[in-house]
Motif scaffolding. Structure first.
Motif, PDB file in Angstrom:
ATOM      1  N   LEU A 196       0.823  -1.212   0.000  1.00  0.00           N
ATOM      2  CA  LEU A 196       0.000   0.000   0.000  1.00  0.00           C
ATOM      3  C   LEU A 196       0.857   1.263   0.000  1.00  0.00           C
ATOM      4  O   LEU A 196       0.548   2.232  -0.691  1.00  0.00           O
TER       5      LEU A 196
ATOM      6  N   ARG B  69       0.807   4.100  -2.919  1.00  0.00           N
ATOM      7  CA  ARG B  69       0.580   5.520  -2.643  1.00  0.00           C
ATOM      8  C   ARG B  69       1.720   6.369  -3.211  1.00  0.00           C
ATOM      9  O   ARG B  69       1.500   7.433  -3.781  1.00  0.00           O
TER      10      ARG B  69
ATOM     11  N   ALA C 156      -1.716  -0.783  -8.724  1.00  0.00           N
ATOM     12  CA  ALA C 156      -2.119  -1.945  -7.922  1.00  0.00           C
ATOM     13  C   ALA C 156      -1.402  -3.207  -8.389  1.00  0.00           C
ATOM     14  O   ALA C 156      -0.844  -3.956  -7.573  1.00  0.00           O
TER      15      ALA C 156
ATOM     16  N   TYR D 214      -6.739   0.259   0.536  1.00  0.00           N
ATOM     17  CA  TYR D 214      -6.151   1.592   0.373  1.00  0.00           C
ATOM     18  C   TYR D 214      -6.986   2.625   1.127  1.00  0.00           C
ATOM     19  O   TYR D 214      -6.456   3.462   1.857  1.00  0.00           O
TER      20      TYR D 214
ATOM     21  N   ARG E  61      -6.552   2.262   4.858  1.00  0.00           N
ATOM     22  CA  ARG E  61      -5.227   2.704   5.326  1.00  0.00           C
ATOM     23  C   ARG E  61      -5.050   4.226   5.259  1.00  0.00           C
ATOM     24  O   ARG E  61      -4.510   4.837   6.173  1.00  0.00           O
TER      25      ARG E  61
ATOM     26  N   PRO F 230      -7.828   5.369  -3.990  1.00  0.00           N
ATOM     27  CA  PRO F 230      -6.584   5.543  -4.754  1.00  0.00           C
ATOM     28  C   PRO F 230      -6.737   6.580  -5.869  1.00  0.00           C
ATOM     29  O   PRO F 230      -5.811   7.341  -6.149  1.00  0.00           O
TER      30      PRO F 230
END
Length: 155
Positions: free
Chosen positions: A83, A87, A103, A118, A121, A126
């Protein structure tokens, strides 16, 4: 105290297992090796068996070491690495990949699960991260230039 006595009694009758210093050192070493491997190969890892094999231990030992040292499962740490990298890719001001490309590049095979993880978190989708990256690239200078170009047309 009473709680300390209870721990001693439970450990003495082998109901409670307290790790020895040697077990802790071994667990820290296993976790360190696994973390190094995960960082280097996060996008290629399919199962924890690969990580355990790279560390020269069983998957059960790997799971136990992560629970003891980090209080979590190795797969959760691998997902966190993936992740963070996704990012980073989506936030790049230059040619950022699409959400799907990011991804897949980070080792996610199920896009819906990627998007859900995502969002959990980072608190955003995204695509939001990627679109904000575009807004950063077209910062105040571009906005001012557009405003003045538009004003010149009226005047």
């Amino acid at each position: 105290m009473l709680s300390e006595k209870l721990v001693e009694v439970l450990a003495a009758v082998e109901v409670l297992h307290l790790p020895t210093t040697v077990e802790l050192r071994r667990a820290y070493r296993h976790v360190g090796t696994a973390l190094d491997y995960m960082r280097a190969h996060f996008s290629d890892i399919d199962t924890m068996v690969e990580v355990a094999d790279a560390c020269g231990i069983s998957t059960r030992t790997l799971e136990s070491a992560f629970r003891l040292v980090l209080g979590t499962r190795p797969y959760a740490v691998l997902t966190a690495f993936r992740l963070e990298e996704a990012r980073r890719l989506l936030s790049r001001p230059d040619s950022a990949p699409t959400v799907t490309e990011a991804a897949i590049a980070c080792g996610f095979s199920h896009l819906g699960r990627f998007a859900a993880a995502y969002r959990a978190r980072f608190g955003e989708a995204p695509s939001t991260t990627r679109s904000r990256r575009g807004a950063v690239r077209h910062g105040p200078k571009d906005t001012a230039r557009t405003f003045f170009q538009g004003a010149a047309e009226f005047g």
